[in-house]
Design an enzyme around this catalytic site. Structure first.
Site: not given
Length: 317
Positions: A233, A263
């Protein structure tokens, strides 16, 4: 000298190539460089920025492999030492057709867990623009936590901007209570905090992105911005001034492996900010790099070059 610094434990990752077979039953493996902080360093370097990685390796084949991989990815190793007394960590990861993969660590008592914090006093901070911090390295041992705190003190003394990703690894902590207390204390020392929505629920008891952001903005005097990762989202952003907004994520054709997406998000944010872009543009880049990451089997092999990133943004914005 480098624009970017991070400290962590690099790992030799053996990723299964046998879809939906357990770690016990898998027989075909591919070896990758892994570790949350090193993933960020790889992506920062791939996007054209100089990076140094701080750690300790064992004098063993895994340590040699990691050094070679760092060199191939143009990541500085000036602040890495090796020891014959402890071993380099490695891990196994299965391959799944849906959901998140299972991971098994071999890292207790590793070389990085015995990191010598005196190494940190050798760092040249003169060209450093950003440092990325993660909750994993301080979880691997009390010695690593002590070194982490020393590193944070040095960053503050040199006025280096910081991002902090909680990167919760409950299996590395003696208890959930200690994990929550320590991680929230470390987060309070960072300028920009990057929790995931699931991490927010564990660390402060809510899945509401704004409540998560408010908790960390109120908890840390140094904290200026909180970016709550929402998975596909996108991300919710709120700063100390009270400004808030949501940046939508990008759709991908196929999710191969979700490990490394967070990351990737972090390195996208960091590199954009190092280039003087706005926080909103930085979060857009973070979402984009995360989208690249989930389409590749390794933890960091899917991160884009500048040309690939720009082509993706031109097509999808």
């Amino acid at each position: 000298m480098s624009e970017f610094l991070t400290i962590g434990e690099p790992i030799s990752l053996f990723a299964s190539e046998d879809t939906d077979k357990s770690l016990k039953d898998a027989v075909n493996w591919h070896k990758f460089l892994a570790g949350a902080e090193v993933n960020v360093a790889v992506g920062v370097s791939r996007l054209g920025h100089s990076a140094q990685y701080i750690t300790r390796l064992g004098e063993d084949p895994f340590g040699d492999f990691i050094r070679d991989q760092l060199n191939e990815n143009n990541i500085g190793t000036d602040y890495i030492d090796s020891t014959p007394d402890y071993w380099t960590a490695f891990q196994l990861k299965d391959k799944v057709s849906k959901g998140d993969p299972s991971i098994f660590y071999f890292r207790k008592g590793s070389a990085a867990a015995h990191f010598d914090k005196n190494m940190l006093d050798k760092i040249d901070f003169s060209d450093v623009k950003f440092a990325h911090l993660s909750g994993i390295f301080p979880a691997i041992s009390d010695q690593a936590l002590d070194a982490f705190n020393h590193f944070v003190a040095l960053l503050q003394a040199h006025h280096i901007r910081t991002t902090f990703d909680p990167n919760l690894r409950p299996q590395l902590w003696s208890s959930q209570e200690k994990m929550i207390q320590t991680i929230n204390g470390l987060a309070a020392q960072a300028e920009i905090i990057l929790p995931g929505i699931n991490e927010g629920e564990i660390l402060m008891g809510s899945r509401d992105p704004e409540k998560i952001a408010d908790f960390y903005l109120q908890n840390g005097e140094l904290t200026q911005t909180v970016v709550v990762k929402l998975g596909p989202e996108g991300a919710f952003v709120k700063n100390k001034a009270g400004d808030s907004y949501t940046v939508n994520g990008f759709k991908v054709d196929e999710v191969v492996d979700t490990v490394g997406a967070g990351d990737g998000f972090a390195l996208g944010v960091v590199t954009a900010l190092m280039e003087g872009k706005s926080m909103k543009d930085a979060v857009i880049r973070g979402n984009a790099v995360g989208a690249f990451a989930v389409q590749a089997p390794g933890d960091n092999d899917g991160y884009p070059t500048p040309e690939q990133l720009q082509a993706f943004l031109d097509k999808n914005l």
